[in-house]
Design a protein around this motif. Sequence first.
Motif, PDB file in Angstrom:
ATOM      1  N   GLU A 210       2.593  -2.235   1.090  1.00  0.00           N
ATOM      2  CA  GLU A 210       3.095  -0.933   0.668  1.00  0.00           C
ATOM      3  C   GLU A 210       3.367  -0.875  -0.831  1.00  0.00           C
ATOM      4  O   GLU A 210       3.449   0.223  -1.410  1.00  0.00           O
ATOM      5  N   GLY A 288       3.875   3.059   0.485  1.00  0.00           N
ATOM      6  CA  GLY A 288       5.150   3.274   1.156  1.00  0.00           C
ATOM      7  C   GLY A 288       6.033   4.277   0.466  1.00  0.00           C
ATOM      8  O   GLY A 288       5.918   4.536  -0.709  1.00  0.00           O
ATOM      9  N   ARG A 314       4.488   6.597   4.058  1.00  0.00           N
ATOM     10  CA  ARG A 314       4.200   5.291   4.625  1.00  0.00           C
ATOM     11  C   ARG A 314       3.894   5.437   6.091  1.00  0.00           C
ATOM     12  O   ARG A 314       4.604   6.109   6.814  1.00  0.00           O
TER      13      ARG A 314
END
Length: 318
Positions: A210, A288, A314
């Motif tokens: 992420e 994310g 995310r």
Amino acid sequence: MKRLVAVPLAATLLAGCPELPLGDWTDPYYWSNVFLDKYERELEVGALEPGPAPLAESRHVLLITGVTIQAKWFDPIVARLERDGFIPVVWEPPALLSGDLFEASEQLGDVIDRVLAESGQTKIDILAECTGGVIARHYIQSLGGEAKVSRMVTFVSPQNGIPKAAWAHSLVGWPALEDLTPGSAFLRAVNEAPLPDTVPFTSIYTCTDEYIQPYTTSIIPGATNIGLGCDGELVGHFQTFYDPEIYLIMYGALTEELPGEEGEGEAGTGTGTGAGSGEDGEGDAETGGCNGGQGQGAGLALLGLGIAFSLGRRRGRA
């Protein structure tokens, strides 16, 4: 297990993220604690699964934290290493590694000298997260560390920098952010120096990270590069701290046979979640958000590894 914790300094920022607790947003410990709270359950160490046969002879391994990462993040890895016969020592660099990375690399040398003197070993293995892996590589390649390190293993580490680091540096002024900007003097020093033939290097990364994007920033030419989640399965950034299958990949790298020597024998039997090696795999994961996988995060997050940046939504928390 020993912890080597330095005195913290200030610095970091995260903008546009709702529902954050009150506190000093310029303190790296603020962000570290935000994510420690979020992952508190995953980092709890209870009864462990059966592991590989313990090492025939215990040896020290130095664990190095990354930017905004406190030593506590390593608790699950420490417990498994101790189960498997290692003596882990965790080093949390000064200011949570937000300062000058040339200086941090030299500080690492002092830490290693101290651990070797106390342990009686002549060499030590390293397991380093994120930016910890970048300073460890510089130490080994350019500061005499080749003679003192047996194996170098890093995970989710921006070895080639992070494109948004320059923008973040303009906001908070962290020296580490300037050093993590692609093309910086520090990254040129790291990536223009050759890998030593005598120290096996392993870089473990996730294609669906992420924060560390593009994931190819973790690939070190000439090293063993192991990609997770490159088959489309989501393997999160922080999952690397507590996933027992990912740990077995780390264990395998830490027990790899050294050049010209007999090894410890077979390592663990696990291969990791969605594991693959080299540059194979497509990195199509969405980046994310601020609320850690609840589907509503927005804005830019500075944290973790060397500085984790994330825009948009995310898909899910690992």
